[in-house]
Design a protein around this motif. Structure first.
Motif, PDB file in Angstrom:
ATOM      1  N   MET A   1       0.818  -1.190   0.000  1.00 29.24           N
ATOM      2  CA  MET A   1       0.000   0.000   0.000  1.00 29.24           C
ATOM      3  C   MET A   1       0.865   1.259   0.000  1.00 29.24           C
ATOM      4  SD  MET A   1      -3.133   0.230  -0.263  1.00 29.24           S
ATOM      5  CE  MET A   1      -4.568   1.100   0.067  1.00 29.24           C
ATOM      6  N   LYS A   2       1.982   1.214   0.747  1.00 33.72           N
ATOM      7  CA  LYS A   2       2.869   2.378   0.779  1.00 33.72           C
ATOM      8  C   LYS A   2       3.499   2.630  -0.583  1.00 33.72           C
ATOM      9  CE  LYS A   2       4.257   2.747   5.587  1.00 33.72           C
ATOM     10  NZ  LYS A   2       5.383   2.804   6.505  1.00 33.72           N
ATOM     11  N   CYS A   6       3.229   6.027  -2.762  1.00 28.93           N
ATOM     12  CA  CYS A   6       4.450   6.712  -3.189  1.00 28.93           C
ATOM     13  C   CYS A   6       4.469   6.913  -4.709  1.00 28.93           C
ATOM     14  CB  CYS A   6       5.668   5.917  -2.736  1.00 28.93           C
ATOM     15  SG  CYS A   6       7.241   6.710  -3.122  1.00 28.93           S
ATOM     16  N   ILE A   7       4.079   5.891  -5.448  1.00 30.98           N
ATOM     17  CA  ILE A   7       4.030   5.979  -6.912  1.00 30.98           C
ATOM     18  C   ILE A   7       3.014   7.035  -7.341  1.00 30.98           C
ATOM     19  CG2 ILE A   7       3.360   4.740  -9.009  1.00 30.98           C
ATOM     20  CD1 ILE A   7       4.622   2.224  -7.743  1.00 30.98           C
ATOM     21  N   MET A   8       1.863   7.079  -6.680  1.00 29.99           N
ATOM     22  CA  MET A   8       0.842   8.075  -7.024  1.00 29.99           C
ATOM     23  C   MET A   8       1.358   9.491  -6.763  1.00 29.99           C
ATOM     24  SD  MET A   8      -2.654   6.139  -5.791  1.00 29.99           S
ATOM     25  CE  MET A   8      -3.631   7.616  -5.876  1.00 29.99           C
ATOM     26  N   ARG A   9       2.067   9.687  -5.682  1.00 29.17           N
ATOM     27  CA  ARG A   9       2.630  11.014  -5.371  1.00 29.17           C
ATOM     28  C   ARG A   9       3.656  11.426  -6.426  1.00 29.17           C
ATOM     29  NH1 ARG A   9       3.588  10.253   1.075  1.00 29.17           N
ATOM     30  NH2 ARG A   9       1.385  10.291   1.648  1.00 29.17           N
ATOM     31  N   ILE A  11       3.770  10.389  -9.560  1.00 28.47           N
ATOM     32  CA  ILE A  11       3.038  10.668 -10.802  1.00 28.47           C
ATOM     33  C   ILE A  11       2.402  12.051 -10.740  1.00 28.47           C
ATOM     34  CG2 ILE A  11       1.010  10.007 -12.171  1.00 28.47           C
ATOM     35  CD1 ILE A  11       1.760   7.070 -11.575  1.00 28.47           C
ATOM     36  N   ILE A  12       1.791  12.383  -9.629  1.00 27.92           N
ATOM     37  CA  ILE A  12       1.171  13.712  -9.483  1.00 27.92           C
ATOM     38  C   ILE A  12       2.231  14.802  -9.565  1.00 27.92           C
ATOM     39  CG2 ILE A  12      -0.013  15.240  -7.854  1.00 27.92           C
ATOM     40  CD1 ILE A  12      -1.634  12.766  -6.961  1.00 27.92           C
ATOM     41  N   LEU A  13       3.366  14.604  -8.932  1.00 27.21           N
ATOM     42  CA  LEU A  13       4.452  15.584  -8.986  1.00 27.21           C
ATOM     43  C   LEU A  13       4.946  15.766 -10.419  1.00 27.21           C
ATOM     44  CD1 LEU A  13       6.473  17.436  -7.534  1.00 27.21           C
ATOM     45  CD2 LEU A  13       7.961  15.456  -7.291  1.00 27.21           C
ATOM     46  N   LEU A  14       5.124  14.661 -11.154  1.00 24.08           N
ATOM     47  CA  LEU A  14       5.571  14.748 -12.547  1.00 24.08           C
ATOM     48  C   LEU A  14       4.528  15.440 -13.423  1.00 24.08           C
ATOM     49  CD1 LEU A  14       7.279  11.264 -12.981  1.00 24.08           C
ATOM     50  CD2 LEU A  14       8.390  13.500 -12.799  1.00 24.08           C
ATOM     51  N   MET A  15       3.251  15.184 -13.153  1.00 28.44           N
ATOM     52  CA  MET A  15       2.196  15.856 -13.918  1.00 28.44           C
ATOM     53  C   MET A  15       2.212  17.358 -13.655  1.00 28.44           C
ATOM     54  SD  MET A  15      -0.916  13.067 -13.624  1.00 28.44           S
ATOM     55  CE  MET A  15      -2.150  14.250 -14.084  1.00 28.44           C
TER      56      MET A  15
END
Length: 187
Positions: A1-2, A6-9, A11-15
């Motif tokens: 889950m972590k 972390c991957i979602m964060r 991806i959002i930062l790169l977007m």
């Protein structure tokens, strides 16, 4: 889950970085300010001055645009469009800005685009040399018209042409070529 969090964060930062970069690229020509004070200087000196203090790069053919002509310019914190409008007000030169590229041409020259209609279609392509390297600033002209464009920094172009169009491709130091635009396939 972590890991997923972390991957979602990431991806959002790169977007966010990507969107910020895209907005910055589109706004550069509106936010870049030019300061020039030149009297009786050659057009080439003025172009060099603009390139030195900005990220703009000029594309032109010396056979078409007389860069030895003498001009005077006074610009204090002016946008590039204001500087170019003032610079070419009484000259036979037109310009087109695409991102950080400024293409100069003779007024009424091949940068006059024909509106898209039922009898035209958009073609795209890349101009390369015999080694497969892109040719920057090659002239692409629809034969028998003033409809044309120039290649970008990757040698790419797009142009709206009529049916059975023949393209004339030219560049200084290379043999000019004529190529029939391919038909069918939705343009």
């Amino acid at each position: 889950m972590k890991k997923i969090s972390c991957i979602m964060r990431i991806i959002i930062l790169l977007m966010i970085i990507g969107v910020t970069q895209a907005i910055g690229n589109n706004m550069y020509s509106q936010t870049a300010l030019i300061n020039l004070r030149m009297d009786n200087a050659s057009l080439e000196e003025v172009i060099n001055g603009i390139e030195e203090q900005s990220e703009f790069r000029f594309l032109y053919n010396k056979k078409i645009v007389n860069v030895e002509s003498k001009v005077s310019i006074l610009a204090e914190n002016e946008s590039i469009t204001n500087v170019l409008d003032d610079l070419f007000r009484n000259a036979d030169i037109s310009y087109a800005i695409s991102d950080r590229q400024i293409v100069l041409n003779r007024k009424g020259g091949f940068l006059a685009f024909r509106p898209v209609s039922a009898q035209t279609r958009r073609i795209t392509g890349t101009v390369i040399d015999h080694n497969g390297e892109p040719i920057i600033g090659a002239n692409i002209l629809e034969k028998g018209t003033t409809n044309g464009t120039v290649t970008d920094l990757e040698g790419k172009f797009s142009l709206d042409v009529g049916d059975n169009a023949v393209l004339q491709i030219s560049y200084i130091g290379y043999i000019s070529q004529e190529i029939r635009a391919l038909t069918g396939g939705g343009g």
